[in-house]
Design a protein around this motif. Structure first.
Motif, PDB file in Angstrom:
ATOM      1  N   PRO A  14      23.790  18.686   6.916  1.00  0.00           N
ATOM      2  CA  PRO A  14      24.216  17.331   7.252  1.00  0.00           C
ATOM      3  C   PRO A  14      23.679  16.871   8.607  1.00  0.00           C
ATOM      4  CG  PRO A  14      26.003  18.876   7.660  1.00  0.00           C
ATOM      5  CD  PRO A  14      24.885  19.668   7.038  1.00  0.00           C
ATOM      6  N   VAL A  15      23.171  15.658   8.645  1.00  0.00           N
ATOM      7  CA  VAL A  15      22.800  15.016   9.909  1.00  0.00           C
ATOM      8  C   VAL A  15      23.261  13.568   9.840  1.00  0.00           C
ATOM      9  CG1 VAL A  15      20.778  16.514  10.234  1.00  0.00           C
ATOM     10  CG2 VAL A  15      20.489  14.273   9.186  1.00  0.00           C
ATOM     11  N   PRO A  16      23.500  12.937  10.995  1.00  0.00           N
ATOM     12  CA  PRO A  16      24.004  11.560  10.988  1.00  0.00           C
ATOM     13  C   PRO A  16      23.017  10.571  10.391  1.00  0.00           C
ATOM     14  CG  PRO A  16      24.349  12.602  13.123  1.00  0.00           C
ATOM     15  CD  PRO A  16      23.447  13.502  12.341  1.00  0.00           C
ATOM     16  N   SER A  17      23.559   9.541   9.768  1.00  0.00           N
ATOM     17  CA  SER A  17      22.778   8.419   9.260  1.00  0.00           C
ATOM     18  C   SER A  17      23.549   7.151   9.637  1.00  0.00           C
ATOM     19  CB  SER A  17      22.626   8.531   7.749  1.00  0.00           C
ATOM     20  OG  SER A  17      21.821   7.488   7.239  1.00  0.00           O
ATOM     21  N   LEU A  18      22.875   6.011   9.601  1.00  0.00           N
ATOM     22  CA  LEU A  18      23.487   4.730   9.967  1.00  0.00           C
ATOM     23  C   LEU A  18      24.054   4.758  11.388  1.00  0.00           C
ATOM     24  CD1 LEU A  18      25.288   3.503   6.720  1.00  0.00           C
ATOM     25  CD2 LEU A  18      23.013   2.962   7.546  1.00  0.00           C
ATOM     26  N   LYS A  57      19.320   0.412   9.204  1.00  0.00           N
ATOM     27  CA  LYS A  57      18.604   0.832   8.002  1.00  0.00           C
ATOM     28  C   LYS A  57      17.458   1.783   8.350  1.00  0.00           C
ATOM     29  CE  LYS A  57      20.103  -3.213   5.468  1.00  0.00           C
ATOM     30  NZ  LYS A  57      19.778  -4.474   4.771  1.00  0.00           N
ATOM     31  N   LEU A  58      16.814   1.522   9.482  1.00  0.00           N
ATOM     32  CA  LEU A  58      15.763   2.429   9.934  1.00  0.00           C
ATOM     33  C   LEU A  58      16.348   3.810  10.225  1.00  0.00           C
ATOM     34  CD1 LEU A  58      12.724   2.511  10.700  1.00  0.00           C
ATOM     35  CD2 LEU A  58      13.404   1.961  13.037  1.00  0.00           C
ATOM     36  N   SER A  59      17.547   3.841  10.793  1.00  0.00           N
ATOM     37  CA  SER A  59      18.183   5.123  11.115  1.00  0.00           C
ATOM     38  C   SER A  59      18.477   5.925   9.855  1.00  0.00           C
ATOM     39  CB  SER A  59      19.477   4.904  11.912  1.00  0.00           C
ATOM     40  OG  SER A  59      20.552   4.527  11.068  1.00  0.00           O
ATOM     41  N   ALA A  60      18.770   5.236   8.745  1.00  0.00           N
ATOM     42  CA  ALA A  60      19.037   5.932   7.486  1.00  0.00           C
ATOM     43  C   ALA A  60      17.757   6.555   6.930  1.00  0.00           C
ATOM     44  CB  ALA A  60      19.645   4.974   6.467  1.00  0.00           C
ATOM     45  N   TRP A  61      16.679   5.771   6.909  1.00  0.00           N
ATOM     46  CA  TRP A  61      15.421   6.294   6.376  1.00  0.00           C
ATOM     47  C   TRP A  61      14.859   7.410   7.262  1.00  0.00           C
ATOM     48  CZ3 TRP A  61      14.271   5.442   1.581  1.00  0.00           C
ATOM     49  CH2 TRP A  61      14.722   4.270   0.954  1.00  0.00           C
ATOM     50  N   GLY A  62      15.115   7.329   8.559  1.00  0.00           N
ATOM     51  CA  GLY A  62      14.575   8.331   9.473  1.00  0.00           C
ATOM     52  C   GLY A  62      15.589   9.351   9.945  1.00  0.00           C
ATOM     53  N   THR A 114      27.462   5.911  16.822  1.00  0.00           N
ATOM     54  CA  THR A 114      27.938   5.673  15.460  1.00  0.00           C
ATOM     55  C   THR A 114      28.257   4.207  15.280  1.00  0.00           C
ATOM     56  OG1 THR A 114      28.870   7.893  15.373  1.00  0.00           O
ATOM     57  CG2 THR A 114      29.683   6.321  13.759  1.00  0.00           C
ATOM     58  N   PHE A 115      27.863   3.654  14.133  1.00  0.00           N
ATOM     59  CA  PHE A 115      28.095   2.247  13.840  1.00  0.00           C
ATOM     60  C   PHE A 115      29.562   2.018  13.508  1.00  0.00           C
ATOM     61  CE2 PHE A 115      27.885  -1.283  10.610  1.00  0.00           C
ATOM     62  CZ  PHE A 115      27.708  -2.285  11.546  1.00  0.00           C
ATOM     63  N   LYS A 116      30.278   1.322  14.415  1.00  0.00           N
ATOM     64  CA  LYS A 116      31.695   1.006  14.232  1.00  0.00           C
ATOM     65  C   LYS A 116      32.439   2.282  13.816  1.00  0.00           C
ATOM     66  CE  LYS A 116      30.793  -3.829  13.259  1.00  0.00           C
ATOM     67  NZ  LYS A 116      30.892  -4.941  12.300  1.00  0.00           N
ATOM     68  N   GLU A 117      33.250   2.181  12.756  1.00  0.00           N
ATOM     69  CA  GLU A 117      33.987   3.371  12.304  1.00  0.00           C
ATOM     70  C   GLU A 117      33.412   3.901  11.000  1.00  0.00           C
ATOM     71  OE1 GLU A 117      38.408   2.997  12.740  1.00  0.00           O
ATOM     72  OE2 GLU A 117      37.872   0.968  13.341  1.00  0.00           O
ATOM     73  N   GLU A 118      32.229   3.413  10.625  1.00  0.00           N
ATOM     74  CA  GLU A 118      31.677   3.758   9.318  1.00  0.00           C
ATOM     75  C   GLU A 118      30.723   4.941   9.443  1.00  0.00           C
ATOM     76  OE1 GLU A 118      30.428   0.248   7.104  1.00  0.00           O
ATOM     77  OE2 GLU A 118      31.501  -0.947   8.556  1.00  0.00           O
ATOM     78  N   PHE A 119      31.291   6.121   9.600  1.00  0.00           N
ATOM     79  CA  PHE A 119      30.459   7.308   9.783  1.00  0.00           C
ATOM     80  C   PHE A 119      29.844   7.721   8.451  1.00  0.00           C
ATOM     81  CE2 PHE A 119      29.298  11.673  10.254  1.00  0.00           C
ATOM     82  CZ  PHE A 119      28.780  11.716  11.535  1.00  0.00           C
ATOM     83  N   VAL A 120      28.542   7.865   8.445  1.00  0.00           N
ATOM     84  CA  VAL A 120      27.827   8.293   7.237  1.00  0.00           C
ATOM     85  C   VAL A 120      26.909   9.452   7.612  1.00  0.00           C
ATOM     86  CG1 VAL A 120      26.119   7.638   5.492  1.00  0.00           C
ATOM     87  CG2 VAL A 120      27.908   6.022   6.144  1.00  0.00           C
ATOM     88  N   THR A 121      26.900  10.476   6.766  1.00  0.00           N
ATOM     89  CA  THR A 121      25.947  11.568   6.971  1.00  0.00           C
ATOM     90  C   THR A 121      25.011  11.622   5.781  1.00  0.00           C
ATOM     91  OG1 THR A 121      27.427  13.139   5.883  1.00  0.00           O
ATOM     92  CG2 THR A 121      27.510  13.046   8.277  1.00  0.00           C
TER      93      THR A 121
END
Length: 409
Positions: free
Chosen positions: A187-191, A241-246, A343-350
């Motif tokens: 797992p690594v952070p996304s968004l 969105k760039l953070s998700a792809w990368g 982290t974007f607001k409270e919406e943590f996504v990995t």
């Protein structure tokens, strides 16, 4: 027939409801380790809940997933955005699409979605228990089911199990699933947003551009979209969105890299130079810094001219070629030294989770253990912002729930 659903989030609830509604013989119980149910649903979209995205072509919808796109394409043909909209509307919750494609309940209140899910679960006879964590799942081949060992030293037997426990930022958070022989994509952070401690635009927090392009220096990675300047760096859909792809690339760089921002996304160097020259000829006596071009906000234009070394009094006719070149660079590829993320607001996504090669994506059943299913962010699936992560939760939960229901005679 006892069905245990581990995790009281979007995927868990949807899976439990799908199972219980499809087969009344199923005794479905949701176990949630915290005391909060559907917590991500509550905070999503600023408390409005971005349920899905207004795109009803499965193959196109699947293109919004940095991880899981290929596997979800077929799944969306069974239960995609159109089916999600119909599901909620048939239960009295109408959704609306906004200009960017995001879909929300017409109430603009996430509680509408939470109330609907909890009402449907209750009507279907789903039992919900909070404050109950599952620490270990042990197959029972003789019975064909599983024993669940709980944090309160109790144990439960289940004929079928749905793991919808969400993503986990730490690798060891998946150890209890590794014990079953499942492989985990780390797992690594996304968004996330970009931290730029030395940003020359820090004083412009709150200023946004509707269409910018962000490119990563030395990489074939870029994204266009709205860009927001913050007091810590840069945010907005282009960055998220760039953070998700990368996500994996940035993790490997320890979140230190150079981004190149184009504030004029639709311009080439040649077209930009030509437009600057045309404006110079047409308005030679106008002061450069007080006449923003390309629809850019006045404060941003002033900052960019400052970066180009243009002082407050210079008129277009007096602008040296050297400063014109610097302005062109600032407009077209302003270097941004990223050092860290937020982290974007409270919406943590990995990104990361259960390796999809070990899951039958038509049924969400483990290829290693019959009767064990997965749904939601515990899988190595993640989407960009815009309702895509919730749609993955509804889809995988639905497929798992219906499959479990069908296995009960």
């Amino acid at each position: 027939m006892k069905i245990i659903v581990i995790g009281g989030g979007a995927a868990g609830y949807f899976g439990a409801i799908a199972c219980a509604q499809a087969n009344p013989k199923a005794q479905v119980t949701i176990l949630e380790k915290s005391n909060k149910l559907l917590s991500k649903v509550r905070v999503s979209g600023g408390g409005r809940c971005n349920v899905t995205h207004h795109c009803f072509t499965p193959s196109v919808f699947a293109q919004h997933y940095p991880r899981g796109a290929k596997q979800l394409k077929e799944a969306f043909k069974t239960f995609g955005a159109a089916e999600t909209v119909a599901w909620f509307e048939s239960r009295g919750v109408k959704l609306k699409a906004e200009a960017d494609g995001r879909m929300f309940p017409i109430t603009d209140n996430s509680e509408t979605i939470i109330d609907c899910l909890q009402r449907e679960a209750s009507k279907a006879g789903v039992e919900v228990k909070t404050g109950v964590a599952v620490e270990r799942i042990v197959p029972q081949p003789d019975k064909g089911g599983y024993t669940l060992y709980l944090s309160n030293n109790h144990e439960l037997y289940a004929d079928r199990v749905l793991v919808s426990s969400g993503g986990n930022p730490k690798s060891q958070g998946y150890d209890w699933l590794r014990m079953l022989g499942h492989s985990i994509q780390e797992p690594v952070p996304s968004l996330f947003t970009f931290n730029v401690p030395g940003s020359p635009l820090k004083e412009l927090q709150g200023v946004s551009v509707p269409q910018a392009r962000v490119r990563i220096a030395g990489q074939k990675l870029e994204y266009e979209g709205p860009l927001l300047i913050t007091h810590w760096g840069y945010s907005g859909p282009a960055v998220l969105k760039l953070s998700a792809w990368g996500a994996r690339l940035f993790h490997g760089m320890n979140y230190r890299f150079t981004a190149l921002v184009s504030w004029v996304h639709d311009q080439t160097e040649e077209s930009l130079r030509e437009q600057l020259q045309q404006f110079r000829k047409a308005h030679p006596k106008k002061v450069v810094i007080t006449n923003p071009l390309f629809g850019l906000p006045q404060r941003l234009w002033k900052a960019l001219t400052g970066i180009a070394g243009i002082n407050d009094e210079v008129r277009w006719a007096e602008l040296p070629a050297k400063h014109t070149n610097k302005l062109l660079e600032a407009l077209l590829r302003m270097p941004v030294e990223v050092d860290g993320k937020t982290t974007f607001k409270e919406e943590f996504v990995t990104c990361g989770g259960i390796d999809l090669s070990q899951v039958n994506m038509k049924t969400m059943e483990s290829r290693l253990h019959p009767g064990l299913h997965f749904a939601g962010e515990v899988l190595d699936i993640d989407g960009i912002t815009g309702g895509f992560n919730f749609q993955a939760a509804w889809t995988t939960g639905y497929l798992a729930g219906r499959t479990m229901a069908a296995s009960i005679s």
